[in-house]
Design an enzyme around this catalytic site. Structure first.
Site, PDB file in Angstrom:
ATOM      1  CG  ASP A   1      -1.893  -0.772   1.141  1.00  0.00           C
ATOM      2  OD1 ASP A   1      -2.290  -1.470   0.174  1.00  0.00           O
ATOM      3  OD2 ASP A   1      -2.726  -1.481   2.185  1.00  0.00           O
TER       4      ASP A   1
ATOM      5  CE1 TYR B   1       3.505  -6.303   4.840  1.00  0.00           C
ATOM      6  CE2 TYR B   1       2.811  -8.421   5.560  1.00  0.00           C
ATOM      7  CZ  TYR B   1       2.958  -7.716   4.589  1.00  0.00           C
ATOM      8  OH  TYR B   1       2.253  -7.689   3.377  1.00  0.00           O
TER       9      TYR B   1
ATOM     10  NE  ARG C   1      -5.053  -1.681   3.285  1.00  0.00           N
ATOM     11  CZ  ARG C   1      -5.971  -1.552   2.193  1.00  0.00           C
ATOM     12  NH1 ARG C   1      -6.969  -0.697   2.385  1.00  0.00           N
ATOM     13  NH2 ARG C   1      -5.776  -2.138   1.284  1.00  0.00           N
TER      14      ARG C   1
ATOM     15  CG  ASP D   1      -5.098   2.958   5.171  1.00  0.00           C
ATOM     16  OD1 ASP D   1      -5.852   4.067   5.202  1.00  0.00           O
ATOM     17  OD2 ASP D   1      -4.678   2.567   4.310  1.00  0.00           O
TER      18      ASP D   1
END
Length: 299
Positions: free
Chosen positions: A38, A66, A172, A80
């Protein structure tokens, strides 16, 4: 210029923006990425350059790792910080133990609904395109695998976290679903990818400093695979995409010539190596040898 370049993607750019940057820098259309990040996210973004665009399908892009931050109190339209709040802010009164218990419920193999603002296609149309037009979007749940979802810091109304997951998992959505479970809403505030399959942040280079010297060349790829060395008639057959005998091995293999040139990726079965992707081809034959033309196809 053929090989893999691991970029530490900066925030604020799409993965396609990064691809376009390197197409201009290297003056080639043969650049593609392995695994979208993203715009808000930073971190590992592997790029295939030149002929490597043809072998991108053979790279492992899972698991992914992540780190980031989740903000409690309200959900957003995009799940987000770049989206609009979907309701008034609510106080976050959950304890660390309650957060950890809810995170544990989002660990393992389960069905996850992708965000409306995503690249998923519904009837051939990108979900985010429909969402931006204000249309109702109902993405079908998909099966995902999350092996690690842990809190690494607890500072209400935010937590720091680490995730290790399979391909197709939306971090997300993990943040959004965590807020739903805790009854206060939540959204992803930051995200950084540390690993994508075989590629880690320690191999990456900052985008603005990257150049041709940072590219891992073709002959240094898939070194854990077996190799077949060919010459003469067998080399010519491989260049033409024809199978050659291959005893004593199975699975994917690299086929190289005596000069170390990476000719093809082949699948070996039943005693034959059958080229799946040929990186070179024979276009004409001259007296005393073959005249070779290197043919490239982008992804």
């Amino acid at each position: 210029m053929n090989g893999i370049l691991i970029i530490d993607k900066p925030g604020g750019m799409t993965s396609h923006d990064v691809v376009q940057y390197f197409r201009r820098l290297f003056d080639t259309s043969k650049v593609g990425h392995l695994g979208t990040l993203d715009p808000m996210a930073t971190g590992v973004l592997p790029l295939c350059i030149g002929k490597a665009t043809r072998v991108g399908q053979f790279f492992a892009t899972s698991p992914k790792e992540y780190i980031g931050e989740i903000r409690f109190g309200f959900a957003t339209t995009t799940y987000d910080r770049e989206g609009s709040p979907t309701g008034p802010e609510m106080p976050f009164e959950g304890s660390r133990e309650e957060v950890l218990a809810a995170m544990a419920e989002l660990t393992g193999t389960f069905q996850q609904t992708p965000p409306a603002f995503s690249a998923k296609k519904i009837g051939g149309v990108r979900s985010h395109d429909s969402a931006r037009r204000g249309e109702a979007v109902e993405n079908a749940p998909v099966r995902v695998e999350v092996s690690v979802f842990e809190a690494t810091g607890f500072a209400p109304p935010s937590i720091q976290f680490r995730v290790v997951c399979g391909g197709g998992t939306y971090v997300r959505s993990l943040a959004h679903d965590l807020g739903q479970k805790l009854g206060c809403g939540a959204h992803l505030n930051s995200l950084r990818r540390l690993r994508s399959g075989d590629f880690g942040i320690e191999q990456s280079v900052v985008m603005e400093r990257a150049n041709a010297s940072n590219i891992t060349p073709l002959d240094q790829l898939f070194l854990d695979w077996p190799s077949l060395i060919v010459s003469g008639l067998e080399e010519r057959r491989v260049r033409q995409g024809n199978p050659i005998p291959a005893e004593g091995t199975t699975g994917f293999t690299r086929i190289l010539n005596n000069q170390g040139e990476f000719l093809a990726v082949a699948a070996v079965e039943s005693g034959w190596a059958r080229p799946r992707v040929v990186l070179t081809s024979v276009t004409s034959v001259e007296a005393g040898g073959a005249s070779l033309h290197m043919a490239e196809n982008g992804i």
